[in-house]
Design a protein around this motif. Structure first.
Motif, PDB file in Angstrom:
ATOM      1  N   ALA A   1       0.839  -1.198   0.000  1.00  0.00           N
ATOM      2  CA  ALA A   1       0.000   0.000   0.000  1.00  0.00           C
ATOM      3  C   ALA A   1       0.873   1.246   0.000  1.00  0.00           C
ATOM      4  CB  ALA A   1      -0.901   0.009   1.231  1.00  0.00           C
ATOM      5  N   ILE A   2       0.360   2.298  -0.629  1.00  0.00           N
ATOM      6  CA  ILE A   2       1.109   3.557  -0.727  1.00  0.00           C
ATOM      7  C   ILE A   2       0.116   4.714  -0.624  1.00  0.00           C
ATOM      8  CG2 ILE A   2       1.026   3.740  -3.278  1.00  0.00           C
ATOM      9  CD1 ILE A   2       4.136   4.370  -3.037  1.00  0.00           C
ATOM     10  N   ALA A   3       0.590   5.836  -0.087  1.00  0.00           N
ATOM     11  CA  ALA A   3      -0.291   7.002   0.082  1.00  0.00           C
ATOM     12  C   ALA A   3       0.206   8.159  -0.784  1.00  0.00           C
ATOM     13  CB  ALA A   3      -0.328   7.426   1.554  1.00  0.00           C
ATOM     14  N   LEU A   4      -0.658   8.636  -1.664  1.00  0.00           N
ATOM     15  CA  LEU A   4      -0.341   9.827  -2.449  1.00  0.00           C
ATOM     16  C   LEU A   4      -0.747  11.061  -1.641  1.00  0.00           C
ATOM     17  CD1 LEU A   4      -1.732   8.791  -5.974  1.00  0.00           C
ATOM     18  CD2 LEU A   4       0.579   8.449  -5.048  1.00  0.00           C
ATOM     19  N   THR A   5       0.157  12.045  -1.554  1.00  0.00           N
ATOM     20  CA  THR A   5      -0.184  13.267  -0.813  1.00  0.00           C
ATOM     21  C   THR A   5       0.074  14.490  -1.703  1.00  0.00           C
ATOM     22  OG1 THR A   5       2.006  13.623   0.200  1.00  0.00           O
ATOM     23  CG2 THR A   5       0.497  12.135   1.346  1.00  0.00           C
ATOM     24  N   PHE A   6      -0.779  15.490  -1.527  1.00  0.00           N
ATOM     25  CA  PHE A   6      -0.705  16.717  -2.336  1.00  0.00           C
ATOM     26  C   PHE A   6      -0.680  17.933  -1.421  1.00  0.00           C
ATOM     27  CE2 PHE A   6      -2.706  13.421  -4.846  1.00  0.00           C
ATOM     28  CZ  PHE A   6      -2.014  13.507  -6.045  1.00  0.00           C
ATOM     29  N   ASP A   7       0.347  18.774  -1.593  1.00  0.00           N
ATOM     30  CA  ASP A   7       0.532  19.929  -0.710  1.00  0.00           C
ATOM     31  C   ASP A   7       0.195  21.249  -1.402  1.00  0.00           C
ATOM     32  OD1 ASP A   7       1.545  18.011   0.954  1.00  0.00           O
ATOM     33  OD2 ASP A   7       3.480  18.986   1.294  1.00  0.00           O
TER      34      ASP A   7
ATOM     35  N   LYS B   1      -8.353   7.383  -3.087  1.00  0.00           N
ATOM     36  CA  LYS B   1      -8.425   8.427  -2.062  1.00  0.00           C
ATOM     37  C   LYS B   1      -6.995   8.832  -1.695  1.00  0.00           C
ATOM     38  CE  LYS B   1     -12.931   7.984  -1.610  1.00  0.00           C
ATOM     39  NZ  LYS B   1     -13.474   8.290  -2.961  1.00  0.00           N
ATOM     40  N   ALA B   2      -6.779  10.141  -1.620  1.00  0.00           N
ATOM     41  CA  ALA B   2      -5.443  10.661  -1.320  1.00  0.00           C
ATOM     42  C   ALA B   2      -5.511  11.550  -0.081  1.00  0.00           C
ATOM     43  CB  ALA B   2      -4.915  11.442  -2.520  1.00  0.00           C
ATOM     44  N   THR B   3      -4.392  12.202   0.229  1.00  0.00           N
ATOM     45  CA  THR B   3      -4.320  13.078   1.399  1.00  0.00           C
ATOM     46  C   THR B   3      -3.823  14.445   0.949  1.00  0.00           C
ATOM     47  OG1 THR B   3      -3.814  11.130   2.724  1.00  0.00           O
ATOM     48  CG2 THR B   3      -3.376  13.270   3.736  1.00  0.00           C
ATOM     49  N   PHE B   4      -4.530  15.486   1.369  1.00  0.00           N
ATOM     50  CA  PHE B   4      -4.191  16.851   0.961  1.00  0.00           C
ATOM     51  C   PHE B   4      -3.763  17.660   2.188  1.00  0.00           C
ATOM     52  CE2 PHE B   4      -5.707  17.166  -3.472  1.00  0.00           C
ATOM     53  CZ  PHE B   4      -6.361  15.956  -3.585  1.00  0.00           C
ATOM     54  N   PHE B   5      -2.609  18.310   2.077  1.00  0.00           N
ATOM     55  CA  PHE B   5      -2.135  19.201   3.149  1.00  0.00           C
ATOM     56  C   PHE B   5      -2.322  20.636   2.680  1.00  0.00           C
ATOM     57  CE2 PHE B   5      -0.156  15.183   4.097  1.00  0.00           C
ATOM     58  CZ  PHE B   5      -0.236  15.116   5.484  1.00  0.00           C
TER      59      PHE B   5
ATOM     60  N   ALA C   1       8.903   9.383  -0.470  1.00  0.00           N
ATOM     61  CA  ALA C   1       9.178   9.511  -1.905  1.00  0.00           C
ATOM     62  C   ALA C   1       8.847  10.939  -2.340  1.00  0.00           C
ATOM     63  CB  ALA C   1       8.345   8.515  -2.698  1.00  0.00           C
ATOM     64  N   ASP C   2       9.899  11.692  -2.695  1.00  0.00           N
ATOM     65  CA  ASP C   2       9.696  13.086  -3.112  1.00  0.00           C
ATOM     66  C   ASP C   2       9.705  13.157  -4.635  1.00  0.00           C
ATOM     67  OD1 ASP C   2       9.661  15.792  -3.521  1.00  0.00           O
ATOM     68  OD2 ASP C   2      11.159  16.243  -1.966  1.00  0.00           O
ATOM     69  N   SER C   3       8.599  13.617  -5.204  1.00  0.00           N
ATOM     70  CA  SER C   3       8.515  13.714  -6.673  1.00  0.00           C
ATOM     71  C   SER C   3       9.355  14.877  -7.209  1.00  0.00           C
ATOM     72  CB  SER C   3       7.062  13.920  -7.090  1.00  0.00           C
ATOM     73  OG  SER C   3       6.595  15.185  -6.627  1.00  0.00           O
ATOM     74  N   PHE C   4       9.698  15.836  -6.357  1.00  0.00           N
ATOM     75  CA  PHE C   4      10.323  17.094  -6.794  1.00  0.00           C
ATOM     76  C   PHE C   4       9.552  17.708  -7.958  1.00  0.00           C
ATOM     77  CE2 PHE C   4      13.930  15.074  -4.574  1.00  0.00           C
ATOM     78  CZ  PHE C   4      14.264  16.105  -3.711  1.00  0.00           C
ATOM     79  N   ASP C   5       8.225  17.609  -7.880  1.00  0.00           N
ATOM     80  CA  ASP C   5       7.398  18.061  -9.008  1.00  0.00           C
ATOM     81  C   ASP C   5       7.458  19.566  -9.216  1.00  0.00           C
ATOM     82  OD1 ASP C   5       6.038  18.518  -6.614  1.00  0.00           O
ATOM     83  OD2 ASP C   5       4.088  17.880  -7.378  1.00  0.00           O
TER      84      ASP C   5
ATOM     85  N   ILE D   1       4.963   7.117   1.551  1.00  0.00           N
ATOM     86  CA  ILE D   1       4.160   8.344   1.420  1.00  0.00           C
ATOM     87  C   ILE D   1       4.811   9.186   0.320  1.00  0.00           C
ATOM     88  CG2 ILE D   1       3.392  10.452   2.595  1.00  0.00           C
ATOM     89  CD1 ILE D   1       3.521   8.858   5.255  1.00  0.00           C
ATOM     90  N   VAL D   2       4.028   9.473  -0.727  1.00  0.00           N
ATOM     91  CA  VAL D   2       4.549  10.179  -1.901  1.00  0.00           C
ATOM     92  C   VAL D   2       4.191  11.661  -1.807  1.00  0.00           C
ATOM     93  CG1 VAL D   2       4.475  10.338  -4.424  1.00  0.00           C
ATOM     94  CG2 VAL D   2       4.232   8.102  -3.297  1.00  0.00           C
ATOM     95  N   LEU D   3       5.185  12.518  -1.975  1.00  0.00           N
ATOM     96  CA  LEU D   3       4.958  13.970  -1.924  1.00  0.00           C
ATOM     97  C   LEU D   3       4.802  14.562  -3.323  1.00  0.00           C
ATOM     98  CD1 LEU D   3       4.972  16.794  -0.588  1.00  0.00           C
ATOM     99  CD2 LEU D   3       7.467  16.720  -0.669  1.00  0.00           C
ATOM    100  N   MET D   4       3.647  15.176  -3.551  1.00  0.00           N
ATOM    101  CA  MET D   4       3.402  15.939  -4.781  1.00  0.00           C
ATOM    102  C   MET D   4       2.697  17.236  -4.390  1.00  0.00           C
ATOM    103  SD  MET D   4       2.283  12.916  -7.444  1.00  0.00           S
ATOM    104  CE  MET D   4       1.417  11.897  -6.288  1.00  0.00           C
ATOM    105  N   HIS D   5       2.395  18.064  -5.376  1.00  0.00           N
ATOM    106  CA  HIS D   5       1.761  19.364  -5.095  1.00  0.00           C
ATOM    107  C   HIS D   5       0.587  19.597  -6.040  1.00  0.00           C
ATOM    108  CE1 HIS D   5       5.794  19.778  -3.377  1.00  0.00           C
ATOM    109  NE2 HIS D   5       5.258  20.643  -2.535  1.00  0.00           N
TER     110      HIS D   5
END
Ligand SMILES: [Zn+2]
Length: 294
Positions: free
Chosen positions: A96-102, A123-127, A216-220, A241-245
């Protein structure tokens, strides 16, 4: 509007709803306000009252049910409150993995990301940044209504040092607005820039937030679409936990990369969960291990 009405209803109609768990009392004052003007036939009138009550009770229960569901989406197991983590530790049989959007909510890109997540049933997680939520509350409501988890990413997203009062203003004000707009009482905090020593994280942990970093930082925000996909894929792991924006600037590349990232992770066997779900999985795995050791 829906969530604002929701918080209002939670405060105002919850007692009515609780009373309504027993037999419905026909002459509550709240119901009189709902019914129309008096009519000459008393029996028909009673029926109308009862219909109105039944409708009102059903409406309250639905609304409160939805609010509870929305709150639950962002609720964490209590053992993680006040801790800091970069990923979850899961039984190897889980993938399992969690996509997160900041840095949202943000016009256009938040909606585009919501559409992609919906198409893929994820379902993802938004900060969120408080001042953007203040500017775009309707976008925030859409995110919460779609079933995603919500975390606090400060009010103004600055990379400066804070004393306790300053940190309190950044974090408390944002959490209050999140609750006001969506009904969600979040206990997840992510520090801007991942900075852990400027007073924000200390305040958050002291106040029982789980500080959610990433593995996991996407550096997007600085790379081309193809390399941000590679960044995620090369760092992906179970419990990760994957970091995106979705906000804070032009996120067209993230929008462009997301369908590929999802497809490739799915092909590798990953299940997509929110951060709270990921931590619930860890908690369950730990309990199973404890039971097995006994
Ligand atoms: Zn940020």
């Amino acid at each position: 509007m829906l969530a604002a009405t929701g918080s209002f209803l939670l405060g105002v109609t919850l007692p009515i709803n609780l009373r309504a768990t027993g037999p419905v009392e026909p002459m509550q004052p709240q119901v009189l306000a709902v019914s129309g003007p008096q009519e000459p036939k008393p029996i028909a009138n009673v029926n109308r009252f009862q219909g109105a009550i039944a409708h009102r009770v059903e409406f309250s229960q639905q609304t409160i049910g939805q609010l509870e569901a929305t709150r639950f989406q962002s609720a964490l197991p209590s053992q993680f409150k006040g801790t800091m983590l970069r990923q979850a530790t899961l039984d190897p049989k889980h993938k399992a993995i969690a996509l997160t959007f900041d840095d949202g909510p943000w016009p256009k890109t938040t909606t585009q990301i919501l559409d992609i997540l919906k198409k893929n049933n994820i379902k993802a997680t938004f900060f969120w940044v408080g001042r953007y939520l203040q500017t775009y509350p309707e976008l925030g409501k859409q995110v919460a209504a779609a079933g995603h988890a919500i975390g606090n990413h400060t009010w103004s997203h600055q990379y400066i040092k804070y004393n306790e009062d300053g940190a309190a203003r950044e974090i408390d004000r944002t959490s209050s607005l999140i609750e006001e707009v969506t009904g969600v009482k979040t206990s997840m905090f992510r520090p801007p820039g991942g900075i852990l020593n400027n007073g924000l994280t200390a305040y958050a942990q002291k106040n029982n937030y789980a500080v959610i970093m990433w593995s996991a930082d996407s550096f997007d925000w600085r790379t081309a679409t193809q390399s941000l996909i590679e960044n995620v894929m090369s760092q992906a792991n179970s419990g990760g936990i994957v970091l995106m924006h979705d906000g804070g600037g032009n996120r067209a590349r993230t929008v462009q990369a997301l369908p590929d990232i999802i497809a490739r992770l799915r092909k590798e066997g990953y299940k997509f969960v929110t951060v709270p779900e990921l931590l619930q999985m860890q908690e369950q795995d730990m309990k199973k291990q404890e039971t097995a050791q006994k």
